[in-house]
Design a protein around this motif. Structure first.
Motif, PDB file in Angstrom:
ATOM      1  N   ARG A 279     -43.866 -38.524  34.115  1.00  0.00           N
ATOM      2  CA  ARG A 279     -43.271 -38.344  35.440  1.00  0.00           C
ATOM      3  C   ARG A 279     -41.824 -37.884  35.333  1.00  0.00           C
ATOM      4  O   ARG A 279     -41.388 -36.998  36.062  1.00  0.00           O
ATOM      5  N   LEU A 280     -41.089 -38.478  34.425  1.00  0.00           N
ATOM      6  CA  LEU A 280     -39.702 -38.086  34.232  1.00  0.00           C
ATOM      7  C   LEU A 280     -39.609 -36.625  33.798  1.00  0.00           C
ATOM      8  O   LEU A 280     -38.762 -35.874  34.279  1.00  0.00           O
ATOM      9  N   ALA A 281     -40.489 -36.207  32.920  1.00  0.00           N
ATOM     10  CA  ALA A 281     -40.507 -34.813  32.470  1.00  0.00           C
ATOM     11  C   ALA A 281     -40.800 -33.869  33.636  1.00  0.00           C
ATOM     12  O   ALA A 281     -40.152 -32.823  33.774  1.00  0.00           O
ATOM     13  N   GLU A 282     -41.756 -34.228  34.484  1.00  0.00           N
ATOM     14  CA  GLU A 282     -42.084 -33.406  35.652  1.00  0.00           C
ATOM     15  C   GLU A 282     -40.898 -33.303  36.603  1.00  0.00           C
ATOM     16  O   GLU A 282     -40.586 -32.220  37.117  1.00  0.00           O
ATOM     17  N   LEU A 283     -40.261 -34.428  36.856  1.00  0.00           N
ATOM     18  CA  LEU A 283     -39.109 -34.444  37.761  1.00  0.00           C
ATOM     19  C   LEU A 283     -37.945 -33.642  37.195  1.00  0.00           C
ATOM     20  O   LEU A 283     -37.298 -32.872  37.916  1.00  0.00           O
ATOM     21  N   THR A 284     -37.690 -33.784  35.915  1.00  0.00           N
ATOM     22  CA  THR A 284     -36.613 -33.038  35.280  1.00  0.00           C
ATOM     23  C   THR A 284     -36.873 -31.538  35.374  1.00  0.00           C
ATOM     24  O   THR A 284     -35.976 -30.761  35.706  1.00  0.00           O
TER      25      THR A 284
ATOM     26  N   MET B 286     -40.599 -47.601  40.465  1.00  0.00           N
ATOM     27  CA  MET B 286     -41.865 -46.960  40.660  1.00  0.00           C
ATOM     28  C   MET B 286     -42.702 -47.171  39.404  1.00  0.00           C
ATOM     29  O   MET B 286     -42.457 -46.521  38.389  1.00  0.00           O
ATOM     30  N   THR B 287     -43.616 -48.085  39.470  1.00  0.00           N
ATOM     31  CA  THR B 287     -44.447 -48.396  38.308  1.00  0.00           C
ATOM     32  C   THR B 287     -45.458 -47.282  38.067  1.00  0.00           C
ATOM     33  O   THR B 287     -45.779 -46.510  38.978  1.00  0.00           O
ATOM     34  N   PRO B 288     -45.984 -47.200  36.854  1.00  0.00           N
ATOM     35  CA  PRO B 288     -46.972 -46.163  36.546  1.00  0.00           C
ATOM     36  C   PRO B 288     -48.229 -46.242  37.417  1.00  0.00           C
ATOM     37  O   PRO B 288     -48.939 -45.248  37.573  1.00  0.00           O
ATOM     38  N   ASP B 289     -48.498 -47.409  37.997  1.00  0.00           N
ATOM     39  CA  ASP B 289     -49.682 -47.576  38.838  1.00  0.00           C
ATOM     40  C   ASP B 289     -49.484 -47.048  40.259  1.00  0.00           C
ATOM     41  O   ASP B 289     -50.461 -46.800  40.966  1.00  0.00           O
ATOM     42  N   GLU B 290     -48.234 -46.873  40.671  1.00  0.00           N
ATOM     43  CA  GLU B 290     -47.960 -46.383  42.016  1.00  0.00           C
ATOM     44  C   GLU B 290     -48.262 -44.892  42.115  1.00  0.00           C
ATOM     45  O   GLU B 290     -48.146 -44.161  41.131  1.00  0.00           O
ATOM     46  N   GLU B 291     -48.629 -44.465  43.321  1.00  0.00           N
ATOM     47  CA  GLU B 291     -48.951 -43.052  43.528  1.00  0.00           C
ATOM     48  C   GLU B 291     -47.728 -42.177  43.316  1.00  0.00           C
ATOM     49  O   GLU B 291     -46.607 -42.557  43.637  1.00  0.00           O
ATOM     50  N   PHE B 292     -47.995 -41.010  42.779  1.00  0.00           N
ATOM     51  CA  PHE B 292     -46.950 -40.031  42.486  1.00  0.00           C
ATOM     52  C   PHE B 292     -47.441 -38.682  43.003  1.00  0.00           C
ATOM     53  O   PHE B 292     -48.604 -38.333  42.810  1.00  0.00           O
TER      54      PHE B 292
ATOM     55  N   GLU C  25     -35.018 -36.199  44.362  1.00  0.00           N
ATOM     56  CA  GLU C  25     -33.922 -36.975  43.783  1.00  0.00           C
ATOM     57  C   GLU C  25     -34.190 -38.477  43.873  1.00  0.00           C
ATOM     58  O   GLU C  25     -33.884 -39.228  42.932  1.00  0.00           O
ATOM     59  N   VAL C  26     -34.767 -38.926  44.985  1.00  0.00           N
ATOM     60  CA  VAL C  26     -35.107 -40.351  45.129  1.00  0.00           C
ATOM     61  C   VAL C  26     -36.181 -40.734  44.119  1.00  0.00           C
ATOM     62  O   VAL C  26     -36.087 -41.777  43.459  1.00  0.00           O
ATOM     63  N   LEU C  27     -37.200 -39.902  43.977  1.00  0.00           N
ATOM     64  CA  LEU C  27     -38.240 -40.173  42.979  1.00  0.00           C
ATOM     65  C   LEU C  27     -37.650 -40.223  41.577  1.00  0.00           C
ATOM     66  O   LEU C  27     -37.992 -41.093  40.774  1.00  0.00           O
ATOM     67  N   ASN C  28     -36.754 -39.308  41.281  1.00  0.00           N
ATOM     68  CA  ASN C  28     -36.098 -39.280  39.980  1.00  0.00           C
ATOM     69  C   ASN C  28     -35.354 -40.589  39.716  1.00  0.00           C
ATOM     70  O   ASN C  28     -35.443 -41.163  38.628  1.00  0.00           O
ATOM     71  N   SER C  29     -34.654 -41.067  40.720  1.00  0.00           N
ATOM     72  CA  SER C  29     -33.927 -42.324  40.596  1.00  0.00           C
ATOM     73  C   SER C  29     -34.880 -43.490  40.345  1.00  0.00           C
ATOM     74  O   SER C  29     -34.639 -44.334  39.471  1.00  0.00           O
ATOM     75  N   LYS C  30     -35.968 -43.527  41.098  1.00  0.00           N
ATOM     76  CA  LYS C  30     -36.947 -44.616  40.933  1.00  0.00           C
ATOM     77  C   LYS C  30     -37.576 -44.598  39.541  1.00  0.00           C
ATOM     78  O   LYS C  30     -37.769 -45.647  38.921  1.00  0.00           O
ATOM     79  N   VAL C  31     -37.886 -43.418  39.053  1.00  0.00           N
ATOM     80  CA  VAL C  31     -38.499 -43.308  37.726  1.00  0.00           C
ATOM     81  C   VAL C  31     -37.493 -43.709  36.639  1.00  0.00           C
ATOM     82  O   VAL C  31     -37.856 -44.400  35.682  1.00  0.00           O
ATOM     83  N   HIS C  32     -36.239 -43.328  36.803  1.00  0.00           N
ATOM     84  CA  HIS C  32     -35.216 -43.755  35.835  1.00  0.00           C
ATOM     85  C   HIS C  32     -35.059 -45.277  35.827  1.00  0.00           C
ATOM     86  O   HIS C  32     -34.914 -45.881  34.755  1.00  0.00           O
TER      87      HIS C  32
ATOM     88  N   GLU D  45     -38.874 -32.154  49.758  1.00  0.00           N
ATOM     89  CA  GLU D  45     -37.469 -31.841  49.979  1.00  0.00           C
ATOM     90  C   GLU D  45     -36.681 -32.279  48.746  1.00  0.00           C
ATOM     91  O   GLU D  45     -37.100 -33.180  48.011  1.00  0.00           O
ATOM     92  N   SER D  46     -35.535 -31.660  48.534  1.00  0.00           N
ATOM     93  CA  SER D  46     -34.716 -31.997  47.362  1.00  0.00           C
ATOM     94  C   SER D  46     -34.339 -33.470  47.329  1.00  0.00           C
ATOM     95  O   SER D  46     -34.353 -34.095  46.260  1.00  0.00           O
ATOM     96  N   THR D  47     -34.011 -34.031  48.485  1.00  0.00           N
ATOM     97  CA  THR D  47     -33.647 -35.455  48.509  1.00  0.00           C
ATOM     98  C   THR D  47     -34.818 -36.337  48.098  1.00  0.00           C
ATOM     99  O   THR D  47     -34.618 -37.353  47.431  1.00  0.00           O
ATOM    100  N   GLU D  48     -36.026 -35.944  48.451  1.00  0.00           N
ATOM    101  CA  GLU D  48     -37.204 -36.724  48.058  1.00  0.00           C
ATOM    102  C   GLU D  48     -37.397 -36.681  46.541  1.00  0.00           C
ATOM    103  O   GLU D  48     -37.738 -37.701  45.921  1.00  0.00           O
TER     104      GLU D  48
END
Length: 79
Positions: free
Chosen positions: A47-52, A1-7, A20-27, A15-18
């Protein structure tokens, strides 16, 4: 998930799974940025800080809804 993609602006509605998927993509993006540029993009870090923060909040909610004995067992197991 590049910084240019929508977040998503509000992670709490996902949902929690969503989350978690975003977290994985950002990592994965963070790894790519370190390899390609030597350091991460500030947007990826934000983004990582927000997800964490959101994942931690959800963990805290889950712990708060468990029976006290289970909370004590979980804490003891993590030591």
């Amino acid at each position: 998930m590049t910084p240019d993609e929508e977040f998503p602006e509000d992670l709490t509605i996902l949902e929690s799974t969503e989350v978690e998927v975003l977290n994985s993509k950002v990592h994965r993006e963070l790894d790519v940025e370190y390899v390609e540029y030597g350091l991460p993009d500030p947007e990826t870090q934000a983004r990582l800080a927000e997800l964490t923060e959101e994942l931690d909040r959800r963990d805290d909610e889950t712990i708060g809804t468990q029976a006290p004995v289970l909370v004590a067992e979980n804490r003891a197991a993590s030591l």
